[in-house]
Design an enzyme around this catalytic site. Structure first.
Site, PDB file in Angstrom:
ATOM      1  NE  ARG A 179     -24.060  41.645 -29.639  1.00 39.17           N
ATOM      2  CZ  ARG A 179     -23.326  41.980 -30.699  1.00 39.17           C
ATOM      3  NH1 ARG A 179     -22.372  42.876 -30.592  1.00 39.17           N
ATOM      4  NH2 ARG A 179     -23.554  41.409 -31.849  1.00 39.17           N
ATOM      5  CG  HIS A 188     -52.633  46.183 -14.755  1.00 37.72           C
ATOM      6  ND1 HIS A 188     -52.820  46.806 -13.549  1.00 37.72           N
ATOM      7  CD2 HIS A 188     -51.842  47.007 -15.488  1.00 37.72           C
ATOM      8  CE1 HIS A 188     -52.150  47.950 -13.539  1.00 37.72           C
ATOM      9  NE2 HIS A 188     -51.552  48.101 -14.714  1.00 37.72           N
ATOM     10  CD  GLU A 193     -50.957  51.796 -13.386  1.00 42.57           C
ATOM     11  OE1 GLU A 193     -50.757  50.969 -12.480  1.00 42.57           O
ATOM     12  OE2 GLU A 193     -51.137  51.467 -14.578  1.00 42.57           O
ATOM     13  CG  HIS A 197     -53.583  44.609 -19.840  1.00 42.12           C
ATOM     14  ND1 HIS A 197     -52.753  43.799 -19.106  1.00 42.12           N
ATOM     15  CD2 HIS A 197     -52.994  45.827 -19.866  1.00 42.12           C
ATOM     16  CE1 HIS A 197     -51.698  44.499 -18.702  1.00 42.12           C
ATOM     17  NE2 HIS A 197     -51.827  45.742 -19.145  1.00 42.12           N
ATOM     18  CE  LYS A 254     -42.736  43.674 -16.480  1.00 36.75           C
ATOM     19  NZ  LYS A 254     -44.182  43.460 -16.507  1.00 36.75           N
ATOM     20  CD  GLU A 257     -45.249  40.134 -14.782  1.00 34.01           C
ATOM     21  OE1 GLU A 257     -46.316  39.857 -15.299  1.00 34.01           O
ATOM     22  OE2 GLU A 257     -44.686  41.230 -14.940  1.00 34.01           O
ATOM     23  NE  ARG A 288     -41.916  43.786 -12.497  1.00 32.16           N
ATOM     24  CZ  ARG A 288     -40.916  44.459 -13.046  1.00 32.16           C
ATOM     25  NH1 ARG A 288     -39.684  44.090 -12.856  1.00 32.16           N
ATOM     26  NH2 ARG A 288     -41.149  45.530 -13.784  1.00 32.16           N
ATOM     27  CE  LYS A 343     -42.804  48.692 -11.574  1.00 31.83           C
ATOM     28  NZ  LYS A 343     -43.164  49.134 -12.887  1.00 31.83           N
ATOM     29  CG  HIS A 398     -52.379  51.487 -18.763  1.00 31.00           C
ATOM     30  ND1 HIS A 398     -52.676  50.168 -19.036  1.00 31.00           N
ATOM     31  CD2 HIS A 398     -51.668  51.482 -17.608  1.00 31.00           C
ATOM     32  CE1 HIS A 398     -52.157  49.409 -18.089  1.00 31.00           C
ATOM     33  NE2 HIS A 398     -51.546  50.182 -17.207  1.00 31.00           N
ATOM     34  CG  ASN A 438     -49.790  42.187 -13.701  1.00 35.38           C
ATOM     35  OD1 ASN A 438     -49.406  43.220 -14.243  1.00 35.38           O
ATOM     36  ND2 ASN A 438     -49.164  41.035 -13.836  1.00 35.38           N
TER      37      ASN A 438
END
Ligand SMILES: NC(=O)c1ccc[n+]([C@@H]2O[C@H](COP(=O)([O-])OP(=O)(O)OC[C@H]3O[C@@H](n4cnc5c(N)ncnc54)[C@H](O)[C@@H]3O)[C@@H](O)[C@H]2O)c1
Ligand SMILES: [Zn+2]
Length: 387
Positions: A127, A254, A191, A258, A149, A243, A247, A233, A271, A251
């Site tokens: 955990r 993106h 990026e 994506h 993330k 997000e 946040r 960031k 990417h 994107n």
């Protein structure tokens, strides 16, 4: 919130509810990693996760610097296709077999794949055990190692299983990027351009003026760029951990990026390359909607194009792109939400852009292919060296 100054040499701090951690970015830091983590390593069992490629290039150097600490090394095969639950099972089984406890520490040493899967394994083993990110790709240093993330892919899609789980520390050494293939370096730099457009006009100028030095991994220029991105960031994540609207500015590029990755089944683009096309598309959309001036758009286009080459958009199935746009997480109540530039250093979230408009823009971009006409055609010397 304290403003992180990306250009000072002090650590950058991420402050989120329940966690505060430092991002250290220094040339040669790998040689001093043991010293930098002295307090974290003291008196605990340490595990070191890496992929076989990174390990063969830089593993010995890291082990030497960690002495007298002798971590147990867990290696996973290289590549995105190993970012899945089966690998998490393998990692956590090794942790269990070798006596890992709640107090153990996991070091995730590699690109975004190792960072994401290492963070995820750390978050679920017993955990939650503590972990440190030691990112070795530009993408990981400017983006994925920061922000907590973690996750793995399912056959149904990328990053569908994951957690928010912050590391205790992030250690970035730009020197390790010397062995990174040029294409990976460029993908990470897109990026960095994203960071510049969404919130740092000085970084934008740095990327414009120091392009050749950055692409050649000259330490100072590269270090300044990485610091600025990490600071941005850290700032965004500190204000909005999970997000919300802020946040979401990360994107930029993106939504389309994506969709292009999915429409080409993750084979054609790295990417960052798909994000490069996505930024060009968003820039055009912003001009079409009267939200960005032609002169600012020109600067963004020129900067993105100058960090190419990028695989072309030829033969991309528009219907597949449209389908992917429709299932993107950024669709809310049936409408596309786009992050559009308002000026260099500022973006806004705009609702209600029709997928067919996006497809139209992509068709124009496919024809124009700005990467064919930019200064990226100036050859750069080969740069792959041994550590
Ligand atoms: N967690 C986040 O917020 C976040 C954000 C963006 C991307 N990601 C994830 O990051 C992953 C992509 O990361 P990536 O681009 O770093 O890919 P990666 O980890 O697969 O690394 C790319 C390649 O470079 C090699 N490599 C790594 N460091 C090297 C070095 N110093 N020298 C030579 N080769 C080296 C790796 O072995 C691999 O072959 C994706 O899974 C993506 O989903 C996560
Ligand atoms: Zn990205």
């Amino acid at each position: 919130m304290t403003r992180n100054d990306g250009r000072a040499s002090s650590p950058i701090t991420v402050n989120v509810p329940g966690a505060s951690y430092s991002i250290l970015i220094e040339e040669g830091l790998l040689d001093r990693a043991g010293q930098a983590m002295e307090r974290l390593l003291a008196g605990r069992t340490v595990f070191l996760l890496s992929d076989t490629t990174v390990w063969s290039l830089w593993g010995r150097k890291l082990l030497r610097s960690l002495q007298p600490c002798r971590p147990r090394v867990i290696l996973i095969p290289t590549g995105e296709r190993h970012k899945r639950l089966a690998t998490v099972e393998k990692i956590t089984s090794e942790l269990a077999q070798h006596g890992a406890e709640r107090s153990s520490l996991l070091l995730a040493f590699g690109g975004g794949v190792v960072g994401d899967i290492g963070g995820f394994a750390a978050s679920v083993f017993l955990r939650g055990i503590e972990y440190v990110q030691i990112p070795t790709t530009l993408l990981a240093q400017v983006d994925s190692a920061i922000g907590g993330k973690t996750g793995v892919n399912l056959t149904a899609g990328k990053n569908l299983v994951g957690t928010f789980y912050h590391p205790r520390m992030v250690l970035s050494d730009p020197k390790v990027l010397q062995t990174l293939p040029q294409r990976q370096l460029r993908a990470g730099l897109f990026e960095a351009i994203k960071c510049a457009v969404i919130g740092d006009p000085d970084l934008f100028t740095l990327l414009e003026t120091e392009r050749d030095s950055i692409l050649n991994c000259r330490p100072e220029a590269l270090l300044n760029a990485i610091r600025a991105c990490a600071a941005l960031k850290a700032r965004v994540v500190s204000l909005d951990e999970k997000e919300g609207d802020l946040r979401r500015i990360l994107n930029f590029g993106h939504t389309v990026g994506h969709a292009l990755e999915a429409a080409t089944r993750y084979h054609r683009f790295l990417h960052g390359e798909a994000v490069a096309w996505g930024m060009l598309a968003a820039t055009r959309l912003a001009v079409q909607h009267g939200r960005l001036s032609g002169s600012e758009a020109k600067r963004i286009d020129a900067l993105v194009a100058s960090y190419g080459p990028v695989p072309s958009l030829e033969t991309i199935d528009s219907a597949a792109v449209a389908r992917s746009l429709a299932v993107d997480k950024k669709v809310r109540e049936g409408k596309l939400h786009f992050v559009l530039p308002r000026r260099i250093g500022e973006v806004e979230i705009v609702a209600g852009i029709a997928p067919r408009e996006v497809i139209g823009v992509l068709k124009e971009l496919a024809k124009a292919n700005p990467f064919l006409h930019s200064k990226q055609r100036t050859a750069l010397p080969a740069r792959r060296i041994q550590p």
